[in-house]
Structure formats: C-alpha cells, structure tokens
Write a protein that holds these residues in place. Structure first.
Motif, PDB file in Angstrom:
ATOM      1  N   LEU A 111      49.741  42.637  33.625  1.00 44.18           N
ATOM      2  CA  LEU A 111      49.192  43.982  33.806  1.00 44.18           C
ATOM      3  C   LEU A 111      47.739  43.919  34.274  1.00 44.18           C
ATOM      4  CD1 LEU A 111      50.196  46.859  33.619  1.00 44.18           C
ATOM      5  CD2 LEU A 111      49.348  46.949  31.289  1.00 44.18           C
ATOM      6  N   ILE A 112      46.958  42.992  33.741  1.00 45.18           N
ATOM      7  CA  ILE A 112      45.566  42.837  34.179  1.00 45.18           C
ATOM      8  C   ILE A 112      45.537  42.374  35.632  1.00 45.18           C
ATOM      9  CG2 ILE A 112      43.408  41.560  33.827  1.00 45.18           C
ATOM     10  CD1 ILE A 112      43.930  43.630  31.642  1.00 45.18           C
ATOM     11  N   MET A 113      46.403  41.425  35.981  1.00 44.72           N
ATOM     12  CA  MET A 113      46.469  40.949  37.367  1.00 44.72           C
ATOM     13  C   MET A 113      46.814  42.108  38.309  1.00 44.72           C
ATOM     14  SD  MET A 113      48.757  37.845  38.856  1.00 44.72           S
ATOM     15  CE  MET A 113      48.354  37.073  40.408  1.00 44.72           C
ATOM     16  N   THR A 114      47.736  42.957  37.887  1.00 45.19           N
ATOM     17  CA  THR A 114      48.114  44.114  38.700  1.00 45.19           C
ATOM     18  C   THR A 114      46.949  45.079  38.848  1.00 45.19           C
ATOM     19  OG1 THR A 114      50.404  43.901  37.963  1.00 45.19           O
ATOM     20  CG2 THR A 114      49.750  46.026  38.904  1.00 45.19           C
ATOM     21  N   HIS A 115      46.248  45.354  37.756  1.00 41.46           N
ATOM     22  CA  HIS A 115      45.087  46.253  37.819  1.00 41.46           C
ATOM     23  C   HIS A 115      44.014  45.704  38.758  1.00 41.46           C
ATOM     24  CE1 HIS A 115      46.350  49.204  34.974  1.00 41.46           C
ATOM     25  NE2 HIS A 115      46.319  48.409  33.932  1.00 41.46           N
ATOM     26  N   VAL A 116      43.749  44.408  38.679  1.00 39.37           N
ATOM     27  CA  VAL A 116      42.737  43.796  39.549  1.00 39.37           C
ATOM     28  C   VAL A 116      43.186  43.887  41.010  1.00 39.37           C
ATOM     29  CG1 VAL A 116      41.524  41.652  40.138  1.00 39.37           C
ATOM     30  CG2 VAL A 116      41.884  42.271  37.736  1.00 39.37           C
ATOM     31  N   ALA A 117      44.457  43.617  41.268  1.00 41.14           N
ATOM     32  CA  ALA A 117      44.974  43.685  42.638  1.00 41.14           C
ATOM     33  C   ALA A 117      44.873  45.099  43.195  1.00 41.14           C
ATOM     34  CB  ALA A 117      46.420  43.195  42.677  1.00 41.14           C
ATOM     35  N   VAL A 118      45.261  46.076  42.410  1.00 41.07           N
ATOM     36  CA  VAL A 118      45.207  47.472  42.875  1.00 41.07           C
ATOM     37  C   VAL A 118      43.760  47.897  43.088  1.00 41.07           C
ATOM     38  CG1 VAL A 118      45.664  49.859  42.200  1.00 41.07           C
ATOM     39  CG2 VAL A 118      47.429  48.126  41.894  1.00 41.07           C
ATOM     40  N   GLU A 130      48.548  38.607  49.166  1.00 40.05           N
ATOM     41  CA  GLU A 130      49.530  37.882  48.368  1.00 40.05           C
ATOM     42  C   GLU A 130      49.002  37.746  46.952  1.00 40.05           C
ATOM     43  OE1 GLU A 130      51.890  33.620  48.129  1.00 40.05           O
ATOM     44  OE2 GLU A 130      50.704  34.056  49.899  1.00 40.05           O
ATOM     45  N   ALA A 131      49.927  37.744  46.016  1.00 35.41           N
ATOM     46  CA  ALA A 131      49.598  37.499  44.620  1.00 35.41           C
ATOM     47  C   ALA A 131      50.488  36.361  44.126  1.00 35.41           C
ATOM     48  CB  ALA A 131      49.812  38.749  43.783  1.00 35.41           C
ATOM     49  N   ASP A 132      49.889  35.254  43.744  1.00 36.36           N
ATOM     50  CA  ASP A 132      50.613  34.108  43.209  1.00 36.36           C
ATOM     51  C   ASP A 132      50.620  34.247  41.695  1.00 36.36           C
ATOM     52  OD1 ASP A 132      51.540  31.664  42.293  1.00 36.36           O
ATOM     53  OD2 ASP A 132      50.441  30.510  43.797  1.00 36.36           O
ATOM     54  N   ARG A 133      51.708  34.777  41.173  1.00 37.32           N
ATOM     55  CA  ARG A 133      51.797  35.075  39.746  1.00 37.32           C
ATOM     56  C   ARG A 133      51.769  33.807  38.899  1.00 37.32           C
ATOM     57  NH1 ARG A 133      56.923  37.191  36.614  1.00 37.32           N
ATOM     58  NH2 ARG A 133      55.941  37.795  34.672  1.00 37.32           N
ATOM     59  N   GLU A 134      52.425  32.770  39.356  1.00 40.41           N
ATOM     60  CA  GLU A 134      52.502  31.524  38.584  1.00 40.41           C
ATOM     61  C   GLU A 134      51.133  30.877  38.405  1.00 40.41           C
ATOM     62  OE1 GLU A 134      55.326  30.570  37.085  1.00 40.41           O
ATOM     63  OE2 GLU A 134      56.176  32.406  37.928  1.00 40.41           O
ATOM     64  N   ARG A 135      50.362  30.825  39.483  1.00 39.50           N
ATOM     65  CA  ARG A 135      49.053  30.174  39.417  1.00 39.50           C
ATOM     66  C   ARG A 135      47.922  31.161  39.149  1.00 39.50           C
ATOM     67  NH1 ARG A 135      47.933  26.462  44.221  1.00 39.50           N
ATOM     68  NH2 ARG A 135      48.207  28.399  45.335  1.00 39.50           N
ATOM     69  N   ARG A 136      48.246  32.477  39.059  1.00 41.93           N
ATOM     70  CA  ARG A 136      47.265  33.532  38.764  1.00 41.93           C
ATOM     71  C   ARG A 136      46.195  33.615  39.842  1.00 41.93           C
ATOM     72  NH1 ARG A 136      50.445  35.969  35.776  1.00 41.93           N
ATOM     73  NH2 ARG A 136      48.827  37.361  35.109  1.00 41.93           N
ATOM     74  N   ILE A 137      46.612  33.561  41.099  1.00 42.90           N
ATOM     75  CA  ILE A 137      45.669  33.622  42.219  1.00 42.90           C
ATOM     76  C   ILE A 137      45.992  34.835  43.081  1.00 42.90           C
ATOM     77  CG2 ILE A 137      44.835  32.474  44.308  1.00 42.90           C
ATOM     78  CD1 ILE A 137      45.464  29.814  42.985  1.00 42.90           C
TER      79      ILE A 137
END
Length: 187
Positions: A111-118, A130-137
């Motif tokens: 959820l934090i990764m999504t908020h940062v991306a948005v 691109e969002a690399d969910r596994e490596r958190r990049i």
C-alpha cells in the motif's frame, strides 16, 4: 462469537475504508452528494467488490493527522511547482532533457509503494513506467534530468514522499524501515 464470524467481522472492518472510498468516489464522479447518489454508490461498490474480488490490502491501522495535513499541503505545493516547471520547459526554446531513474524504496508495504507511485505520477514532470514489487523499486520517467546529480536529486525527492506517506499512514515497521540505510540502484 465463532472464529469464522470474528474473522469475517475483522475483514469487514479492515475493508470498510476502501468501501467508503468507492462510494465517495462514485459520488464525486457524478458531482452529486445526495441520498440517491449514496445509494447507487453503495450498490456499485458492492458490485465492484464482489465481481472484481481483490486481495485485501494491509492497513496499518495508524493515521497521523498532523503528518497527513503536512503531506496534503506539500503535495498541493508540489503540484503547482511541477505544473509551472513543465509549462516553462514546454515554452522555452531548446531541448528538454529527461531520463528514467530507478528508486529503491525502503518499506515493504504494498500500500505504501502504491501511494508513493501514485503521488509521484500525479506530480507533473514525472511518471511511473514500472514498479518492481519483488525488489521494491519504482522506475520513473522524469523531465529535466541532465546528469547523475539530477537523477540522484529526483531519487531523494521520491524517497521524501515515501517518508511523508509512511509518517502519515505507515505502520511501526514502515517507520523503522525509514531509519535503515536504503538499497542502492542505478538508472
């Protein structure tokens, strides 16, 4: 209360904010805050959540109103600054530079990764490619990147947004992750 009923009750309460957000979003789309709009919003939200069943997002259960207000005010300021910067780059003579950068996030929460991306995509001049969910990049296309120093400054800027979001709605584990050194990425 049986364990199954407790689990259902807990799942209901954890998903209630998303359900309410769907209803509010429906009402904003129609531009009407009426009883009829609320009822149809509830019907649509039920339909959406039943048809498009997604895994439950993990909420931290922690909201800091002060940091939330700080985030909103800084975000609005950044929207204005970004819009002026992009307009200037579009109107000035010469070549506009850009680049794709990789930003390794410090937190593991989806959820934090999504908020940062948005947040990063809504600010004019940057866009998540691109969002690399596994490596958190997160990989961003950013206007105005001329050299490595500009790329590093933009990475630092995205990590500031991550920190602001974590302070506003992140869990205690997310807050602890902010204090750990970040992974390096190139790009």
């Amino acid at each position: 209360m049986s364990p199954t009923a407790k689990a259902s009750f807990r799942r209901f309460w954890s998903q209630l904010p998303f359900f309410v957000w769907l209803v509010v979003l429906w009402m904003m789309l129609w531009g009407q805050f009426t009883v009829l709009a609320a009822i149809t919003g509830i019907a649509v939200a039920i339909g959406v959540t039943k048809v498009f069943h997604l895994p439950a997002a993990e909420l931290s259960g922690r909201v800091n109103l002060w940091y939330g207000l700080v985030f909103v005010l800084l975000f609005v300021g950044e929207l204005v600054r970004g819009a002026v910067t992009v307009a200037w780059q579009a109107l000035r003579p010469g070549e506009t530079t850009s680049g794709i950068i990789a930003v390794p996030l410090r937190t593991d929460a989806d959820l934090i990764m999504t908020h940062v991306a948005v947040t990063s995509s809504l600010i004019p001049g940057s866009l998540i490619v691109e969002a690399d969910r596994e490596r958190r990049i997160l990989y961003l296309h950013v206007l105005g990147i001329r050299d490595q120093a500009d790329a590093e400054e933009q990475r630092r800027h995205v990590l500031l947004w991550e920190a602001r979001i974590v302070r506003a709605v992140g869990s205690r584990d997310d807050l602890a992750a902010l204090r750990r050194p970040r992974k390096e990425a190139t790009g």
